[in-house]
Design a protein around this motif. Structure first.
Motif, PDB file in Angstrom:
ATOM      1  N   PRO A  82       0.824  -1.216   0.000  1.00  0.00           N
ATOM      2  CA  PRO A  82       0.000   0.000   0.000  1.00  0.00           C
ATOM      3  C   PRO A  82       0.853   1.258   0.000  1.00  0.00           C
ATOM      4  CG  PRO A  82      -0.128  -1.145   2.123  1.00  0.00           C
ATOM      5  CD  PRO A  82       0.682  -2.014   1.217  1.00  0.00           C
ATOM      6  N   PHE A  83       0.446   2.239  -0.815  1.00  0.00           N
ATOM      7  CA  PHE A  83       1.215   3.483  -0.940  1.00  0.00           C
ATOM      8  C   PHE A  83       0.233   4.660  -0.940  1.00  0.00           C
ATOM      9  CE2 PHE A  83       3.771   6.342  -3.987  1.00  0.00           C
ATOM     10  CZ  PHE A  83       4.411   6.964  -2.935  1.00  0.00           C
ATOM     11  N   PRO A  91      -0.444   2.826  12.140  1.00  0.00           N
ATOM     12  CA  PRO A  91       0.637   2.422  11.234  1.00  0.00           C
ATOM     13  C   PRO A  91       0.507   0.989  10.756  1.00  0.00           C
ATOM     14  CG  PRO A  91       1.521   3.515  13.201  1.00  0.00           C
ATOM     15  CD  PRO A  91       0.042   3.345  13.417  1.00  0.00           C
ATOM     16  N   GLN A  92      -0.149   0.138  11.568  1.00  0.00           N
ATOM     17  CA  GLN A  92      -0.290  -1.271  11.174  1.00  0.00           C
ATOM     18  C   GLN A  92      -1.109  -1.439   9.889  1.00  0.00           C
ATOM     19  OE1 GLN A  92       1.234  -4.014  12.028  1.00  0.00           O
ATOM     20  NE2 GLN A  92       2.442  -2.833  13.493  1.00  0.00           N
ATOM     21  N   ASP A  93      -1.930  -0.437   9.571  1.00  0.00           N
ATOM     22  CA  ASP A  93      -2.709  -0.518   8.328  1.00  0.00           C
ATOM     23  C   ASP A  93      -1.782  -0.602   7.119  1.00  0.00           C
ATOM     24  OD1 ASP A  93      -4.944  -0.346   9.839  1.00  0.00           O
ATOM     25  OD2 ASP A  93      -5.505   1.681   9.229  1.00  0.00           O
ATOM     26  N   ASP A 145      15.431   3.778  10.361  1.00  0.00           N
ATOM     27  CA  ASP A 145      15.068   3.271  11.688  1.00  0.00           C
ATOM     28  C   ASP A 145      13.535   3.216  11.744  1.00  0.00           C
ATOM     29  OD1 ASP A 145      14.457   2.872  14.294  1.00  0.00           O
ATOM     30  OD2 ASP A 145      15.576   4.593  15.067  1.00  0.00           O
ATOM     31  N   PRO A 146      12.954   2.003  11.745  1.00  0.00           N
ATOM     32  CA  PRO A 146      11.481   1.930  11.671  1.00  0.00           C
ATOM     33  C   PRO A 146      10.800   2.550  12.890  1.00  0.00           C
ATOM     34  CG  PRO A 146      12.435  -0.252  12.043  1.00  0.00           C
ATOM     35  CD  PRO A 146      13.578   0.678  11.809  1.00  0.00           C
ATOM     36  N   ASP A 147      11.541   2.673  14.003  1.00  0.00           N
ATOM     37  CA  ASP A 147      10.953   3.265  15.211  1.00  0.00           C
ATOM     38  C   ASP A 147      11.356   4.722  15.387  1.00  0.00           C
ATOM     39  OD1 ASP A 147       9.833   0.760  15.952  1.00  0.00           O
ATOM     40  OD2 ASP A 147      11.823   0.139  16.645  1.00  0.00           O
ATOM     41  N   GLY A 148      12.090   5.274  14.420  1.00  0.00           N
ATOM     42  CA  GLY A 148      12.572   6.655  14.559  1.00  0.00           C
ATOM     43  C   GLY A 148      11.409   7.642  14.638  1.00  0.00           C
ATOM     44  N   GLN A 149      11.642   8.726  15.385  1.00  0.00           N
ATOM     45  CA  GLN A 149      10.570   9.726  15.579  1.00  0.00           C
ATOM     46  C   GLN A 149      10.140  10.361  14.264  1.00  0.00           C
ATOM     47  OE1 GLN A 149      11.420  12.751  18.431  1.00  0.00           O
ATOM     48  NE2 GLN A 149      10.117  11.659  19.902  1.00  0.00           N
ATOM     49  N   ALA A 150      11.097  10.479  13.331  1.00  0.00           N
ATOM     50  CA  ALA A 150      10.795  11.142  12.055  1.00  0.00           C
ATOM     51  C   ALA A 150      10.349  10.150  10.988  1.00  0.00           C
ATOM     52  CB  ALA A 150      12.025  11.901  11.573  1.00  0.00           C
ATOM     53  N   THR A 151      10.222   8.877  11.359  1.00  0.00           N
ATOM     54  CA  THR A 151       9.869   7.849  10.366  1.00  0.00           C
ATOM     55  C   THR A 151       8.349   7.715  10.256  1.00  0.00           C
ATOM     56  OG1 THR A 151      11.907   6.671  10.890  1.00  0.00           O
ATOM     57  CG2 THR A 151      10.209   5.420   9.747  1.00  0.00           C
ATOM     58  N   SER A 152       7.837   7.861   9.046  1.00  0.00           N
ATOM     59  CA  SER A 152       6.384   7.750   8.842  1.00  0.00           C
ATOM     60  C   SER A 152       5.981   6.271   8.826  1.00  0.00           C
ATOM     61  CB  SER A 152       5.991   8.399   7.515  1.00  0.00           C
ATOM     62  OG  SER A 152       6.491   7.621   6.445  1.00  0.00           O
ATOM     63  N   ALA A 153       4.677   6.035   8.905  1.00  0.00           N
ATOM     64  CA  ALA A 153       4.176   4.649   8.859  1.00  0.00           C
ATOM     65  C   ALA A 153       4.565   4.006   7.526  1.00  0.00           C
ATOM     66  CB  ALA A 153       2.667   4.630   9.035  1.00  0.00           C
ATOM     67  N   TYR A 154       4.472   4.786   6.436  1.00  0.00           N
ATOM     68  CA  TYR A 154       4.838   4.233   5.122  1.00  0.00           C
ATOM     69  C   TYR A 154       6.322   3.862   5.098  1.00  0.00           C
ATOM     70  CZ  TYR A 154       6.018   3.869   0.213  1.00  0.00           C
ATOM     71  OH  TYR A 154       6.505   3.407  -0.993  1.00  0.00           O
TER      72      TYR A 154
END
Ligand code: NDP
Length: 338
Positions: A82-83, A91-93, A145-154
């Motif tokens: 999904p994009f 984010p799990q969506d 970093d998937p948990d980074g503060q600046a990392t979006s769900a996508y």
């Protein structure tokens, strides 16, 4: 009669995947395609009426259909994920279909003896590496970093899906994986169904925003992305990531290029101050994603692609203009719309 190599393209109704299908057919591969609706299948049949594409219905979140999809297949090209333009609340969506879908595709491939895999990942899985100074350019060695503060769900979804794929093939060394990691993909869609990829070009062309955040995106033309997926099969690319990026363009540069090409359109070329973008991020979901990019270098070194695969990138400016030409041909100016 020569027997053709059969490539399964997942998410074949997508903007990038349709170009991959075209590139595969032009290079004499047989194509099998997964779609999740009649609509997706109809789009492909309309584009490639005589190609004999075999279709299978699968959903990234369901088990059904994956084994059937792999029957008679030599190569898996997994593009489906999904994009959306705006990150969902949960984010799990995005993460669930991206990761579970990748693992479903790989498990089914492994079970069917399909050993060659090309995965459509993203520069988003690279450029937000917490271990890297934010203003430093990334290389293919970096990992978001998937948990980074600046990392979006996508961005997290693409990172976790690519990680899952590398982990899977590490456990199944008979499988050979290559990833193609595009930046923002522009260029000409093959039909009217082109997802969210041209979103920034469309906003600028329509004068949607009064000013732009100070942010530069890596950009690549969809034809080069397709070329890289297919060329990966005939070059020594197994075990490698290939960022796809013809060079970054800031939003202001993009606006200036489009304003010069379309002088009759009302296209602002002002820079929005960071504090304003951050304030808007509190209320406007799209701004939230954009604000997370402020003060970060999103550029990724993508020089390996041309060197190993033997091509030259279509310049970013031309990719943007190609999208704009497509969009302008089917839209009225905002003034005409009202
Ligand atoms: P599209 O939205 O056009 O294509 C996404 C495809 O994934 C569609 O075929 C869609 O099916 C399919 N899909 C989404 N969710 C599911 C699901 N739950 N089950 C089955 N299929 C699903 O996007 P793009 O072509 O732009 O993107 C293709 C790939 O490239 C993605 O992996 C994306 O992350 C990656 N990418 C894209 C970039 C870009 O700028 N465009 C940049 C970097 C990477 P349907 O048509 O039915 O919705």
């Amino acid at each position: 009669m020569t027997i053709k190599t059969t490539v399964l393209v997942t998410g074949a109704s997508g903007f990038i995947a349709k170009h991959i299908v075209r590139e595969l057919l032009e290079n004499d591969y047989a194509v099998k395609a997964t779609v999740r609706s009649d609509r997706g299948q109809e789009q492909l049949v309309a584009l490639f009426p005589d190609a004999g594409i075999e279709f299978v219905r699968v959903d990234l979140l369901e088990e059904k259909g994956w084994d059937e999809a792999m029957l008679g297949v030599d190569v898996l090209m997994h593009t489906a994920s999904p994009f959306p333009e705006i990150d969902p609340k949960d984010p799990q969506d995005l993460i669930a279909p991206a990761v579970q879908g990748t693992l479903r595709a790989l498990r089914a491939a492994q079970k069917a003896g399909v050993k060659r895999v090309v995965l459509t990942s993203s520069c988003a899985a690279i450029y937000k590496d917490s271990a890297k100074p934010p203003l430093e350019r990334s290389t293919r060695a970096n990992w978001t970093d998937p948990d980074g503060q600046a990392t979006s769900a996508y961005e997290a979804s693409k990172t976790l899906a690519e990680r899952a794929a590398w982990d899977f093939v590490a456990e199944h060394p008979e499988m050979k994986l290559t990833t193609i990691n595009p930046g923002g993909v522009f260029g000409v869609p093959m039909d009217e169904h082109y997802g969210t990829s041209l979103g920034y070009a469309e906003r600028i062309l329509n004068g949607t925003d009064p000013a732009y955040p100070s942010m530069a995106l890596p950009i690549v033309d969809v034809r080069d992305v397709a070329r890289m997926h297919v060329a990966a099969l005939t070059h020594d690319t197994a075990g490698q990531r290939f960022p796809a990026n013809a060079g970054t363009m800031s939003m202001i540069e993009m606006a200036r290029v489009l304003k010069a090409a379309y002088p009759d359109r009302k296209i602002p070329t002002r820079q929005a101050p960071d504090f304003l973008v951050k304030a808007m991020a509190l209320f406007v979901p799209l701004m939230r994603t954009i604000a997370s990019n402020l003060g970060r270098n999103l550029d990724v070194d993508a020089s390996d692609g041309p060197r190993v695969l033997g091509f030259t990138y279509i310049p970013s400016r031309d990719a943007l203009l190609a999208s704009a030409e497509f969009l302008a041909a089917r839209s009225t100016t905002p003034a005409e719309k009202s």
